[in-house]
Design an enzyme around this catalytic site. Structure first.
Site, PDB file in Angstrom:
ATOM      1  N   GLY A  30     -10.342 -20.094 -55.018  1.00  0.00           N
ATOM      2  CA  GLY A  30     -10.323 -21.376 -54.299  1.00  0.00           C
ATOM      3  C   GLY A  30     -10.411 -22.599 -55.186  1.00  0.00           C
ATOM      4  N   SER A  31     -10.041 -22.474 -56.464  1.00  0.00           N
ATOM      5  CA  SER A  31     -10.119 -23.667 -57.314  1.00  0.00           C
ATOM      6  C   SER A  31      -9.103 -24.718 -56.855  1.00  0.00           C
ATOM      7  CB  SER A  31      -9.911 -23.307 -58.790  1.00  0.00           C
ATOM      8  OG  SER A  31      -8.622 -22.797 -59.004  1.00  0.00           O
TER       9      SER A  31
ATOM     10  N   MET B  12      -2.601 -14.755 -50.603  1.00  0.00           N
ATOM     11  CA  MET B  12      -1.881 -13.549 -51.016  1.00  0.00           C
ATOM     12  C   MET B  12      -1.479 -12.709 -49.806  1.00  0.00           C
ATOM     13  SD  MET B  12      -1.931 -14.179 -54.193  1.00  0.00           S
ATOM     14  CE  MET B  12      -1.534 -12.727 -55.109  1.00  0.00           C
TER      15      MET B  12
ATOM     16  N   ASN C 154       3.485 -24.168 -50.185  1.00  0.00           N
ATOM     17  CA  ASN C 154       2.942 -23.106 -51.047  1.00  0.00           C
ATOM     18  C   ASN C 154       2.889 -23.575 -52.508  1.00  0.00           C
ATOM     19  OD1 ASN C 154       2.123 -20.392 -51.734  1.00  0.00           O
ATOM     20  ND2 ASN C 154       4.205 -20.036 -52.498  1.00  0.00           N
TER      21      ASN C 154
ATOM     22  N   HIS D 225       2.946 -22.067 -56.420  1.00  0.00           N
ATOM     23  CA  HIS D 225       3.307 -20.860 -57.177  1.00  0.00           C
ATOM     24  C   HIS D 225       3.134 -21.140 -58.672  1.00  0.00           C
ATOM     25  CE1 HIS D 225       5.225 -17.170 -58.302  1.00  0.00           C
ATOM     26  NE2 HIS D 225       6.243 -17.770 -58.874  1.00  0.00           N
TER      27      HIS D 225
ATOM     28  N   ASP E  77       7.879 -16.988 -52.589  1.00  0.00           N
ATOM     29  CA  ASP E  77       7.732 -18.087 -53.542  1.00  0.00           C
ATOM     30  C   ASP E  77       9.060 -18.817 -53.738  1.00  0.00           C
ATOM     31  OD1 ASP E  77       4.972 -17.630 -53.970  1.00  0.00           O
ATOM     32  OD2 ASP E  77       5.460 -15.955 -55.278  1.00  0.00           O
TER      33      ASP E  77
ATOM     34  N   GLU F  40      -1.910 -26.776 -61.957  1.00  0.00           N
ATOM     35  CA  GLU F  40      -1.830 -26.564 -60.508  1.00  0.00           C
ATOM     36  C   GLU F  40      -2.713 -27.555 -59.758  1.00  0.00           C
ATOM     37  OE1 GLU F  40      -0.965 -21.998 -59.374  1.00  0.00           O
ATOM     38  OE2 GLU F  40      -2.990 -22.367 -60.096  1.00  0.00           O
TER      39      GLU F  40
HETATM   40  C1  GRF Z   1      -3.162 -19.779 -58.236  1.00  0.00           C
HETATM   41  O1  GRF Z   1      -2.703 -19.563 -59.538  1.00  0.00           O
HETATM   42  C2  GRF Z   1      -2.025 -19.753 -57.257  1.00  0.00           C
HETATM   43  O2  GRF Z   1      -0.869 -20.360 -57.727  1.00  0.00           O
HETATM   44  C3  GRF Z   1      -1.828 -18.261 -57.137  1.00  0.00           C
HETATM   45  O3  GRF Z   1      -3.136 -17.752 -57.055  1.00  0.00           O
HETATM   46  C4  GRF Z   1      -4.013 -18.598 -57.782  1.00  0.00           C
HETATM   47  C5  GRF Z   1      -5.130 -19.007 -56.878  1.00  0.00           C
HETATM   48  O4  GRF Z   1      -6.165 -19.652 -57.567  1.00  0.00           O
HETATM   49  N1  GRF Z   1      -0.957 -17.903 -56.050  1.00  0.00           N
HETATM   50  P1  GRF Z   1      -7.373 -20.318 -56.763  1.00  0.00           P
HETATM   51  O5  GRF Z   1      -7.836 -19.317 -55.731  1.00  0.00           O
HETATM   52  O6  GRF Z   1      -6.866 -21.586 -56.133  1.00  0.00           O
HETATM   53  O7  GRF Z   1      -8.410 -20.583 -57.787  1.00  0.00           O
END
Ligand code: GRF
Length: 205
Positions: A11-12, A93, A110, A112, A153, A182
Site C-alpha cells: 500500500g505504499s 493483483m 491502473n 504498472h 496492464d 510510481e
Molecule cells: C507496485 O509496484 C505496483 O505497480 C504493482 O504492485 C506494487 C504495489 O506496491 N502492481 P504498493 O502495494 O503500492 O506498495
C-alpha cells in the site's frame, strides 16, 4: 472527487495518494479501500488514516463454486456503494473482468511498474532487470493507464515515466527507484484526470 482504491499489498502507493489528498495536492478524497488479501499491510495504512476499508477475498467465492465474474460483480456492487468518481488499482493483483468494468467506464485507473506494452502481468520489475542483463532494454519505467477492458496492464496511457537501470542494480535497488517514481507519477496522473473531470463538469453546469 471520490476515489476508491483497490490494493493487494504493502500500500505504499495508497499512502502516496492518501497523503496527496490530505495535503491538498490532490483535489480528492479516498472514500474507501478494498483489499482482496486479508494480510495486506495497505489495510493498516487505511485504518490508520481513518478511511473505511473492506477485505474482499476470492476464497469464499471459490469455496461456494462461484465464478470470477460473480466475484467481480459483487465487488463492483460493494465499490459502487461508495459512489467513486475513479477507481484506482494501486498494486491490485486481480484481473478485473467486464462484470466489474462495465460499471466504471473510463473510471478505472491502473498503475504498472513498466513502460506501456512492456512486461504485462506480475514480476514486471524482475523481468525488466533480466531483459536489461540480456541487453534487450536499457531502461524501464512506470505507467498509469485507464482500464477499458480485460487486457492485462494495457489501456489508454495517462502518464508514463522512464526509470534508468544501472549496471550495479539489484532487484531491490531497481524496485526502490521504480516505487519512488510510481508514488509521484500516480499522484500527478490522478491530478491530471481529476482536473480534467472537474473542468468537464463545469462546462456542463
Ligand atoms: C507496485 O509496484 C505496483 O505497480 C504493482 O504492485 C506494487 C504495489 O506496491 N502492481 P504498493 O502495494 O503500492 O506498495
Amino acid at each position: 472527487m471520490r476515489l476508491v482504491v483497490l490494493v493487494s499489498g504493502s500500500g505504499s502507493n495508497l499512502q502516496a495518494v492518501m497523503d496527496a489528498c490530505s495535503e491538498g495536492r490532490l483535489n480528492a478524497e479516498v472514500t474507501a479501500v478494498f483489499s482482496n488479501r486479508t494480510n495486506a499491510y495497505a489495510i493498516q495504512r487505511a485504518s490508520r488514516a481513518g478511511i473505511p476499508y473492506e477485505i474482499f477475498p476470492w476464497q469464499p467465492f471459490k469455496q461456494a463454486a462461484k465464478s470470477r465474474q460473480d466475484y467481480d460483480a459483487a465487488l463492483a456492487e460493494a465499490v459502487r456503494r461508495h459512489a467513486p468518481d475513479f477507481v484506482v488499482l494501486a498494486g491490485w493483483m486481480w484481473l478485473l473482468s467486464r462484470a466489474f468494468l462495465v460499471y466504471f467506464p473510463m473510471r478505472v485507473i491502473n498503475l504498472h511498474p513498466a513502460l506501456p506494452g512492456m512486461f504485462p502481468g506480475t514480476d514486471a520489475i524482475e523481468r525488466a532487470l533480466a531483459a536489461y542483463r540480456c541487453g534487450r532494454i536499457r531502461e524501464t519505467g512506470v505507467m498509469v493507464h485507464y482500464v477499458p477492458d480485460e487486457g492485462v496492464d494495457d489501456g489508454p496511457v495517462i502518464a508514463q515515466a522512464t526509470v534508468p537501470i544501472l549496471s550495479e542494480d539489484t532487484l531491490e535497488s531497481l524496485a526502490r527507484r521504480i516505487h519512488k517514481t510510481e508514488h509521484t507519477l500516480l499522484v500527478s496522473a490522478l491530478a491530471h484526470v481529476i482536473d480534467r473531470q472537474i473542468e468537464t463538469s463545469k462546462e456542463f453546469n
